[in-house]
Write a protein that holds these residues in place. Structure first.
Motif, PDB file in Angstrom:
ATOM      1  N   LYS A 178       0.835  -1.202   0.000  1.00 20.14           N
ATOM      2  CA  LYS A 178       0.000   0.000   0.000  1.00 20.14           C
ATOM      3  C   LYS A 178       0.875   1.260   0.000  1.00 20.14           C
ATOM      4  O   LYS A 178       0.596   2.216  -0.727  1.00 20.14           O
ATOM      5  N   THR A 179       1.923   1.210   0.786  1.00 17.95           N
ATOM      6  CA  THR A 179       2.806   2.387   0.890  1.00 17.95           C
ATOM      7  C   THR A 179       3.368   2.788  -0.472  1.00 17.95           C
ATOM      8  O   THR A 179       3.366   3.961  -0.841  1.00 17.95           O
ATOM      9  N   LEU A 180       3.818   1.781  -1.214  1.00 18.02           N
ATOM     10  CA  LEU A 180       4.411   2.026  -2.524  1.00 18.02           C
ATOM     11  C   LEU A 180       3.392   2.681  -3.460  1.00 18.02           C
ATOM     12  O   LEU A 180       3.706   3.639  -4.176  1.00 18.02           O
ATOM     13  N   LEU A 181       2.169   2.170  -3.435  1.00 20.48           N
ATOM     14  CA  LEU A 181       1.133   2.688  -4.329  1.00 20.48           C
ATOM     15  C   LEU A 181       0.776   4.124  -3.949  1.00 20.48           C
ATOM     16  O   LEU A 181       0.679   5.007  -4.811  1.00 20.48           O
ATOM     17  N   ASP A 182       0.585   4.363  -2.652  1.00 21.89           N
ATOM     18  CA  ASP A 182       0.217   5.704  -2.180  1.00 21.89           C
ATOM     19  C   ASP A 182       1.262   6.735  -2.590  1.00 21.89           C
ATOM     20  O   ASP A 182       0.954   7.820  -3.049  1.00 21.89           O
ATOM     21  N   LYS A 183       2.521   6.329  -2.400  1.00 18.78           N
ATOM     22  CA  LYS A 183       3.628   7.243  -2.678  1.00 18.78           C
ATOM     23  C   LYS A 183       3.628   7.679  -4.140  1.00 18.78           C
ATOM     24  O   LYS A 183       4.026   8.780  -4.491  1.00 18.78           O
ATOM     25  N   ASN A 184       3.199   6.761  -5.002  1.00 23.02           N
ATOM     26  CA  ASN A 184       3.222   7.055  -6.430  1.00 23.02           C
ATOM     27  C   ASN A 184       1.863   7.462  -6.984  1.00 23.02           C
ATOM     28  O   ASN A 184       1.675   7.513  -8.198  1.00 23.02           O
ATOM     29  N   GLY A 185       0.936   7.672  -6.072  1.00 23.10           N
ATOM     30  CA  GLY A 185      -0.387   8.098  -6.500  1.00 23.10           C
ATOM     31  C   GLY A 185      -1.108   7.078  -7.362  1.00 23.10           C
ATOM     32  O   GLY A 185      -1.877   7.429  -8.244  1.00 23.10           O
ATOM     33  N   LEU A 186      -0.819   5.809  -7.099  1.00 26.50           N
ATOM     34  CA  LEU A 186      -1.472   4.756  -7.883  1.00 26.50           C
ATOM     35  C   LEU A 186      -2.676   4.209  -7.130  1.00 26.50           C
ATOM     36  O   LEU A 186      -2.688   4.190  -5.905  1.00 26.50           O
ATOM     37  N   PRO A 187      -3.693   3.767  -7.854  1.00 23.82           N
ATOM     38  CA  PRO A 187      -4.873   3.215  -7.189  1.00 23.82           C
ATOM     39  C   PRO A 187      -4.566   1.844  -6.580  1.00 23.82           C
ATOM     40  O   PRO A 187      -3.710   1.118  -7.091  1.00 23.82           O
ATOM     41  N   GLU A 188      -5.258   1.531  -5.507  1.00 21.84           N
ATOM     42  CA  GLU A 188      -5.112   0.184  -4.945  1.00 21.84           C
ATOM     43  C   GLU A 188      -5.950  -0.775  -5.774  1.00 21.84           C
ATOM     44  O   GLU A 188      -6.994  -0.393  -6.298  1.00 21.84           O
ATOM     45  N   PRO A 189      -5.501  -2.016  -5.887  1.00 23.77           N
ATOM     46  CA  PRO A 189      -6.334  -2.993  -6.597  1.00 23.77           C
ATOM     47  C   PRO A 189      -7.544  -3.334  -5.727  1.00 23.77           C
ATOM     48  O   PRO A 189      -7.500  -3.143  -4.512  1.00 23.77           O
ATOM     49  N   THR A 190      -8.607  -3.791  -6.358  1.00 26.06           N
ATOM     50  CA  THR A 190      -9.802  -4.125  -5.579  1.00 26.06           C
ATOM     51  C   THR A 190     -10.280  -5.528  -5.920  1.00 26.06           C
ATOM     52  O   THR A 190     -10.009  -6.043  -7.010  1.00 26.06           O
ATOM     53  N   THR A 191     -10.975  -6.120  -4.982  1.00 22.18           N
ATOM     54  CA  THR A 191     -11.571  -7.429  -5.214  1.00 22.18           C
ATOM     55  C   THR A 191     -12.579  -7.325  -6.342  1.00 22.18           C
ATOM     56  O   THR A 191     -13.368  -6.373  -6.386  1.00 22.18           O
ATOM     57  N   GLY A 192     -12.518  -8.276  -7.255  1.00 26.92           N
ATOM     58  CA  GLY A 192     -13.482  -8.288  -8.343  1.00 26.92           C
ATOM     59  C   GLY A 192     -12.924  -7.766  -9.663  1.00 26.92           C
ATOM     60  O   GLY A 192     -13.557  -7.884 -10.697  1.00 26.92           O
ATOM     61  N   MET A 193     -11.688  -7.196  -9.632  1.00 29.26           N
ATOM     62  CA  MET A 193     -11.051  -6.821 -10.892  1.00 29.26           C
ATOM     63  C   MET A 193     -10.844  -8.094 -11.720  1.00 29.26           C
ATOM     64  O   MET A 193     -10.545  -9.133 -11.165  1.00 29.26           O
ATOM     65  N   SER A 194     -10.989  -7.961 -13.049  1.00 26.73           N
ATOM     66  CA  SER A 194     -10.744  -9.150 -13.871  1.00 26.73           C
ATOM     67  C   SER A 194      -9.231  -9.392 -13.935  1.00 26.73           C
ATOM     68  O   SER A 194      -8.444  -8.532 -13.553  1.00 26.73           O
ATOM     69  N   TRP A 195      -8.842 -10.564 -14.460  1.00 23.29           N
ATOM     70  CA  TRP A 195      -7.419 -10.878 -14.553  1.00 23.29           C
ATOM     71  C   TRP A 195      -6.723  -9.894 -15.484  1.00 23.29           C
ATOM     72  O   TRP A 195      -5.607  -9.449 -15.225  1.00 23.29           O
ATOM     73  N   GLU A 196      -7.414  -9.567 -16.584  1.00 22.29           N
ATOM     74  CA  GLU A 196      -6.854  -8.611 -17.542  1.00 22.29           C
ATOM     75  C   GLU A 196      -6.650  -7.244 -16.876  1.00 22.29           C
ATOM     76  O   GLU A 196      -5.615  -6.598 -17.052  1.00 22.29           O
ATOM     77  N   GLU A 197      -7.650  -6.834 -16.095  1.00 23.52           N
ATOM     78  CA  GLU A 197      -7.552  -5.542 -15.406  1.00 23.52           C
ATOM     79  C   GLU A 197      -6.392  -5.558 -14.409  1.00 23.52           C
ATOM     80  O   GLU A 197      -5.665  -4.586 -14.265  1.00 23.52           O
ATOM     81  N   HIS A 198      -6.241  -6.711 -13.737  1.00 20.16           N
ATOM     82  CA  HIS A 198      -5.156  -6.820 -12.764  1.00 20.16           C
ATOM     83  C   HIS A 198      -3.802  -6.666 -13.456  1.00 20.16           C
ATOM     84  O   HIS A 198      -2.923  -5.940 -12.979  1.00 20.16           O
TER      85      HIS A 198
END
Lengths: 446, 327
Positions: A178-198
């Motif tokens: 989470k820290t890495l994503l926050d630092k770079n302003g990236l969204p967190e992944p969420t449950t239910g994303m498709s494999w392609e989206e992941h």
């Protein structure tokens, strides 16, 4: 090979006492002694069991670390306090070599009365009639499973017999930094994303942070399994494979695409992540932004990094996941203390004090009422998080698959080999898939 | 166990002892002291029977069964030669492990012996502090097949390991040696070669035995260093070389610990370190096919016996015994 078929010391030939005969007699005597020694040992062992002064000694064997050992010993001591006639012979060791030792003990005719086992080996043991069927105890009410999630209980059934009782519940979890994503302003992944989206998300993470977005799990049976279930297939159906080479090819191709797009680390790092223990998972060592683990491993992961971690379900429809027994308690079928051993299992699963003591070390408590109590009590943030996620996922859990069949450990090893063959570029996805399926068929047929 | 199978050629009987005298001698001993002898032998004899001979026979029997370790002996099913047939005809991983083991032994053993001999030659001189160096070079092989050493090795030859840091000093981009299927086995070979201390010590002992007169005579005849090495040292050392060769080959075939630790017991990455003994272990304990594993063990035993026999067969052409009586 039975000892009785060996020549034993015969009566001395009374006529002559010439030395060669003496020597022969001596040798024979020695041979007899060697043959008889194990028998004496066996007889002595029987004698121990027969000591009936109203006391019962239950041998119990589990794997795990120091912390688990302490908790388990405390819980067992608690049992002895409440049932002074029952004492324990406790043996535990690290995961490495546990099953070698269990198999060797069983082969030597000296298996523990009560032992910990996982879904890799449950069917192997059950199919060979090594585990006691707990169903009659459940029917008679001696083993209380009324508070268990039905699917968790079902995941201990092999060939219609309850071969093991879940010592805790667990499910697949995708852990991210989470820290890495926050630092770079990236969204967190969420449950239910498709494999392609992941994979698209992971590619974005790689580009922005320089840290590969996701650990390629194509050689990892638990991810493959969830993905299969989302395709309406399964790892096994009955005693057959539940998938075809085409399925595996699609799975391998999905990840080849991810690797080509730079969403994953290089093959050697992927291999390192697959082969390593939980304390060196890539999400912890900073070599990847995510790791494919079990939800209950969160607290252990958290201990090894200063970064904040988040955990969600694997990509795709979360109903592909199920209430998995992290491990089971099983009773040896030939145990002389079977009734007492079952009572101990019942105690470990349903006694409020014992369950509180054990916490989530073996996964979430199987007894749902007590699980709530434990989750309210815990102060460990990471544990709270994993309980919350598991509780949330429990609402979408699909039906449990059957327990992996005999030969499963080989199938896992073959998937690792085939997946890595594709990762290192030594085979195309289709070639690796064909090899894998052929090897699996051979493995489960024998 | 392997140690006992290889007779020490350096101690070979010269054959000059009078055989009739020997026979008469033991004949006399047998009457009075035979019993005592067996009594004193009995701990070893019981050990041999109980720990070695009986289990071996049992495993031979099991190799013809489908024994899976969990099933009691009484329910074991006789399958005849099925295990052997499967090994030779339908188990690609068996063949793969044979190839891995052969290439390991073929490359690591000669290099290890060469390193041992080379260092032994250096350390055979009488210079100051030579004892310290002998000890230092011997140290790695004292650690033997230890797990700790293998773990150190894995960490040294990681992508971030000490070895790559060392290469980086020279601007060389390293590889993830132990995690690279093209290099993992080679990394194990280097580990094996590095542990050349034991054969080195034996070479040193052998070198001490070479009479200096031979070198003097050779140098009088005008032989240089190299000539002396080829025409004096090597022939005089050949029984020791033979001994080391046999032992190290057997050791090489049995390599297990390092491969096990490096690959977490899987033989990976992609089966590149699937040594024969590791494959055997996996068959027995992970796949629970102890009957099959027993069959593998017996094939292994026979293979090593054959290879050793070949060494002994060819030995007569190049092993030179200084007493000269039997050659």
């Amino acid at each position: 090979m039975h000892p009785a078929t060996h020549p034993t010391a015969s009566a001395p030939d009374g006529r002559t006492y010439r030395t060669p005969l003496l020597r022969r007699r001596l040798l024979r005597g020695l041979l007899a002694a060697v043959v008889a020694l194990p028998l004496v040992g066996a007889a002595a062992a029987c004698g121990d069991d027969a000591a009936s002064d109203g006391k019962t000694k239950i041998s119990i064997f589990w794997w795990g670390g120091e912390a688990r050992a302490q908790l388990t010993e405390q819980a067992l001591d608690l049992y002895t306090q409440k049932n002074p006639d029952v004492t324990f012979e406790k043996t535990w060791q690290a995961n490495q070599g546990y099953f070698d030792k269990l198999a060797t003990l069983t082969a030597g005719g000296n298996p523990p009365d009560l032992f910990q086992i996982d879904d890799n080996f449950l069917a192997e043991y059950a199919a060979r009639n090594t585990t006691l069927d707990l169903k009659p105890y459940q029917d008679a009410g001696d083993l209380d499973t009324t508070k268990f999630p039905p699917s968790l209980l079902q995941y201990g059934v092999v060939d219609g017999k309850l071969a093991g009782l879940a010592a805790g519940e667990n499910t697949q979890g995708l852990v991210y930094n989470k820290t890495l994503l926050d630092k770079n302003g990236l969204p967190e992944p969420t449950t239910g994303m498709s494999w392609e989206e992941h994979i698209a998300w992971a590619e974005q993470v790689s580009k922005k942070t320089g840290v590969p977005g996701t650990q390629d799990p194509s050689a990892d049976y638990k991810a493959f399994w969830v993905w299969l279930r989302q395709q309406g297939k399964d790892l096994y159906t009955g005693s057959e494979l539940g998938f075809t080479a085409e399925d595996v090819t699609r799975w391998f191709e999905l990840w080849k695409g991810a690797r080509d797009r730079g969403a994953t680390p290089t093959p050697d790092v992927i291999h390192e992540g697959n082969a390593t223990d939980i304390t060196k998972q890539l999400v912890v060592t900073g070599k990847s932004a995510t790791s494919w683990v079990w939800v209950n491993q969160m607290p252990e992961l958290k201990k090894n990094t200063a970064d904040e971690l988040g955990v969600i379900a694997y990509p795709g429809d979360p109903s592909g996941q199920w209430a998995r027994a992290s491990m089971y308690w099983s009773v040896f079928r030939g145990s002389k203390n079977a009734d007492a051993a079952v009572d101990v299992i019942n105690f470990l699963a349903n006694d409020p004090e014992a369950v509180k003591l054990l916490g989530t070390d073996r996964g979430l408590p199987s007894n749902l009422d007590l699980r709530r109590v434990v989750s309210d009590d815990t102060t460990d943030e990471a544990m709270k998080q994993s309980i919350a996620v598991e509780t949330e996922l429990a609402e979408t859990f699909g039906e449990s698959p059957q327990v992996p069949i005999k030969g499963h450990s080989k199938v896992r090893a073959e998937l690792t080999k085939a997946g890595e063959n594709a990762q290192y570029g030594r085979a195309t996805p289709a070639e690796a898939a064909a090899q894998f399926v052929a090897a699996c068929k051979a493995a489960i047929a024998s | 166990m392997a140690l006992t199978t290889a007779p020490d050629p350096t101690r070979r009987d010269t054959g000059s002892v009078r055989p009739d005298a020997t026979r008469r001698g033991t004949g006399r001993i047998r009457h009075g002291e035979g019993l005592a002898g067996y009594v004193f032998l009995s701990p070893w004899l019981i050990g041999l029977m109980g720990v070695t001979a009986l289990p071996m026979l049992l495993s031979l029997y099991l190799s013809f069964t489908n024994y899976d370790i969990l099933t009691p002996f009484s329910e074991v099913e006789w399958v005849g030669l099925a295990n052997y047939e499967r090994m030779f005809t339908s188990d690609p991983s068996w063949w793969h492990s044979v190839r891995v083991t052969l290439s390991f032994a073929l490359i690591a053993v000669p290099l290890k012996l060469a390193a041992a001999l080379g260092v032994a030659l250096l350390l055979n001189r009488a210079w100051r502090g030579v004892g310290l160096f002998r000890g230092l070079f011997y140290l790695p092989s004292l650690l033997g097949g230890s797990v700790a050493l293998a773990i150190v090795w894995v960490n040294m030859f990681n992508r971030e390991g000490a070895f790559n840091s060392f290469l980086a000093v020279f601007g060389i981009q390293g590889r993830p040696w132990v995690n690279d299927p093209d290099w993992a086995l080679e990394t194990l070979m280097v580990l094996a070669i590095w542990q050349f201390g034991a054969p080195m010590v034996i070479f040193l002992a052998g070198l001490k035995q070479v009479p200096t007169e031979l070198y003097e005579a050779a140098s009088v005849d005008g032989a240089g260093r190299f000539r002396q090495f080829v025409n004096v040292t090597l022939p005089m050392l050949s029984p020791v070389i033979f001994f080391n060769l046999v032992l190290e080959t057997i050791n090489g075939f049995q390599g297990f610990t390092a491969a096990f630790v490096l690959s977490n017991g899987t033989g990976g990455p992609v089966d590149s370190t699937l040594m024969y003994t590791l494959n055997l272990y996996i068959a027995g304990f992970t796949d629970l096919e102890m009957g099959y594993a027993s069959a593998m063990a017996w094939v292994f035993l026979v293979a090593i016996a054959v290879i050793t026999a070949v060494f002994f067969g060819t030995g007569r052409f190049w092993v030179h015994y200084s007493d000269g009586e039997d050659r």
